[in-house]
Design a protein around this motif. Structure first.
Motif, PDB file in Angstrom:
ATOM      1  N   SER A  41       0.830  -1.209   0.000  1.00 55.29           N
ATOM      2  CA  SER A  41       0.000   0.000   0.000  1.00 55.29           C
ATOM      3  C   SER A  41       0.859   1.251   0.000  1.00 55.29           C
ATOM      4  O   SER A  41       0.525   2.241  -0.659  1.00 55.29           O
ATOM      5  CB  SER A  41      -0.940   0.009   1.217  1.00 55.29           C
ATOM      6  OG  SER A  41      -1.872  -1.047   1.108  1.00 55.29           O
TER       7      SER A  41
ATOM      8  N   ASP B 171      -5.778  -1.108  -4.972  1.00 59.49           N
ATOM      9  CA  ASP B 171      -5.272  -1.739  -3.749  1.00 59.49           C
ATOM     10  C   ASP B 171      -6.245  -2.801  -3.260  1.00 59.49           C
ATOM     11  O   ASP B 171      -7.281  -2.488  -2.680  1.00 59.49           O
ATOM     12  CB  ASP B 171      -5.049  -0.682  -2.660  1.00 59.49           C
ATOM     13  CG  ASP B 171      -4.115  -1.193  -1.561  1.00 59.49           C
ATOM     14  OD1 ASP B 171      -3.806  -2.408  -1.544  1.00 59.49           O
ATOM     15  OD2 ASP B 171      -3.707  -0.383  -0.714  1.00 59.49           O
ATOM     16  N   GLU B 172      -5.923  -4.056  -3.503  1.00 63.96           N
ATOM     17  CA  GLU B 172      -6.773  -5.190  -3.146  1.00 63.96           C
ATOM     18  C   GLU B 172      -8.229  -4.915  -3.517  1.00 63.96           C
ATOM     19  O   GLU B 172      -9.122  -4.993  -2.669  1.00 63.96           O
ATOM     20  CB  GLU B 172      -6.628  -5.501  -1.645  1.00 63.96           C
ATOM     21  CG  GLU B 172      -5.158  -5.663  -1.259  1.00 63.96           C
ATOM     22  CD  GLU B 172      -4.948  -6.514  -0.025  1.00 63.96           C
ATOM     23  OE1 GLU B 172      -5.897  -7.144   0.449  1.00 63.96           O
ATOM     24  OE2 GLU B 172      -3.799  -6.568   0.441  1.00 63.96           O
TER      25      GLU B 172
HETATM   26 MG    MG Z   1      -2.067  -2.841   2.144  1.00 66.05          MG
END
Ligand code: MG
Ligand code: ADP
Length: 361
Positions: free
Chosen positions: A46, A163-164
């Motif tokens: 991240s 992000d995911e």
């Molecule tokens: Mg992360």
């Protein structure tokens, strides 16, 4: 856009107090390329995206987006001035705005008429044109994810950062949303960095895959290369199942506790101890009352059945068998290697591309 690099990170470094989150990391993306990033929790995934987006500033190194310097330790272009789009795990839509206005959010610089046209285009692209008037709470998780994607790609960014993005979706939705997302990215031609913690996703989604550990890139290559030729023990273990056996190469013949593993081209006139990395699809089993290797556990996975086998040395290997095959726990089995397999060899923690000098005899 120049068709050259959409993104480049040059020796980017980032610390939070005593935590060294990103360590002299270099990476680049061609225009339109999709890079998947995987690594253990806390390895800096991240932070990497936040550095690219401009939500964090690097302590050292440079970030270039579309050929322009976006950040150095001294100067940082704010997020809205970079050509990046962001999609977070929780979608982060504006709850008080309808779908159309959420998507229009990043298009303030366009004249009103063009704004409406672009919103229509991207909603079409993600298959949500009929829901433009709804608010986020009136949408399913998959639909919210697609709105977040539409909002990110609407301004035609050079790079989209995700992000995911699929981790909050149900398993059965995920494959479809993933395919739709990839299609939309391909259609707009934006490069993308997709962070995931899902191994299947990491192998199937992108053009290239980067494996991170502890703020560093351990390997970046095509997913197939990462899986078939991991550069070290960590990558072999992290991407896919792997078992390790002490082994020996003598004149290009690789042997271990399970017998002959394979031949290793390029290893003529060598004599060397190594470790062999066995993936479960490379391990063959056959019931054999005379063997002292024994099935210890059987896991049914639908298409395949995973067998856990204990070797006479006490070491364990795993073997994928087709769905109809099941050797019950307690069965003694002959263990071998599936013909044609070329297992990876390790010396210490590092994969060997060829024989090291000391192996020559
Ligand atoms: Mg992360
Ligand atoms: P990942 O996304 O791979 O799980 P992160 O990039 O979120 O990892 O975090 C990398 C490391 O930096 C972790 O050790 C995390 O605790 C730390 N970290 C992240 N953000 C901050 C912050 N704002 N302040 C202090 N430490 C942080």
């Amino acid at each position: 856009m120049t068709g050259a690099q959409a993104l480049a990170l040059e020796e980017v470094d980032k610390r939070y107090g005593t935590v060294h989150a990103v360590r002299r990391l270099s990476l680049s993306l061609d225009a339109g390329e999709v890079l998947t990033v995987i690594g253990p929790s806390g390895c800096g995934k991240s932070t990497l995206l936040r550095l690219i987006a401009g939500l964090e500033r690097p302590d050292a190194g440079r970030v270039l987006i579309d050929g322009e310097v976006a950040a150095t330790e001294r100067r940082s272009v704010p997020p809205e001035g970079r050509h990046v789009g962001l999609v977070f795990q929780d979608h982060a839509l504006f709850p008080h705005l309808d779908v159309g206005r959420n998507v229009a959010f990043g298009l303030a610089s366009l004249p009103r008429s063009q704004r409406a046209e672009r919103v229509g285009e991207v909603l079409d692209l993600v298959g949500l044109a009929h829901l433009a008037g709804r608010h986020p709470h009136e949408l399913s998780g998959g639909e919210q994810q697609r709105v977040a994607l539409a909002r990110a790609i609407a301004p035609r960014p050079a790079v989209v950062l995700l992000d995911e993005p699929f981790s909050s979706l149900d398993e059965n939705l995920r494959a479809q949303v993933r395919a739709d997302t990839l299609a939309a990215l391909r259609e707009t031609g934006s490069a993308a960095v997709v962070v995931t913690h899902d191994q299947d996703e990491a192998l199937s989604l992108g053009d290239r895959l980067a494996v991170l550990r502890d703020g560093r890139v351990e390997q970046v290559a095509s997913p197939r290369e990462v899986y078939e030729s991991p550069v070290n023990r960590f990558v072999a273990t992290f991407m896919g199942e792997a078992d390790f056996l002490p082994a020996h190469v003598h004149d290009a013949l690789l042997t271990s506790e399970i017998g002959i593993v394979s031949t290793v081209p390029g290893w003529a006139h060598t004599d060397h101890d190594v470790e062999v990395v066995l993936r479960p699809h490379q391990v063959a089993l056959r019931p054999d009352p005379g063997s002292s290797a024994r099935v210890e556990g059987v896991e049914y996975h639908g298409a395949f059945v995973l067998h856990h086998v204990r070797l006479p040395s006490g070491r364990a290997v795993r073997s994928w068998q087709q769905h109809g095959v099941r050797h019950d726990p307690g069965t003694t089995v002959a263990v071998g290697v599936v013909p044609g397999s070329r297992p990876v060899l390790l010396s210490g923690d590092t994969a060997l591309a060829g024989p090291p000098p000391e192996a020559r005899r």
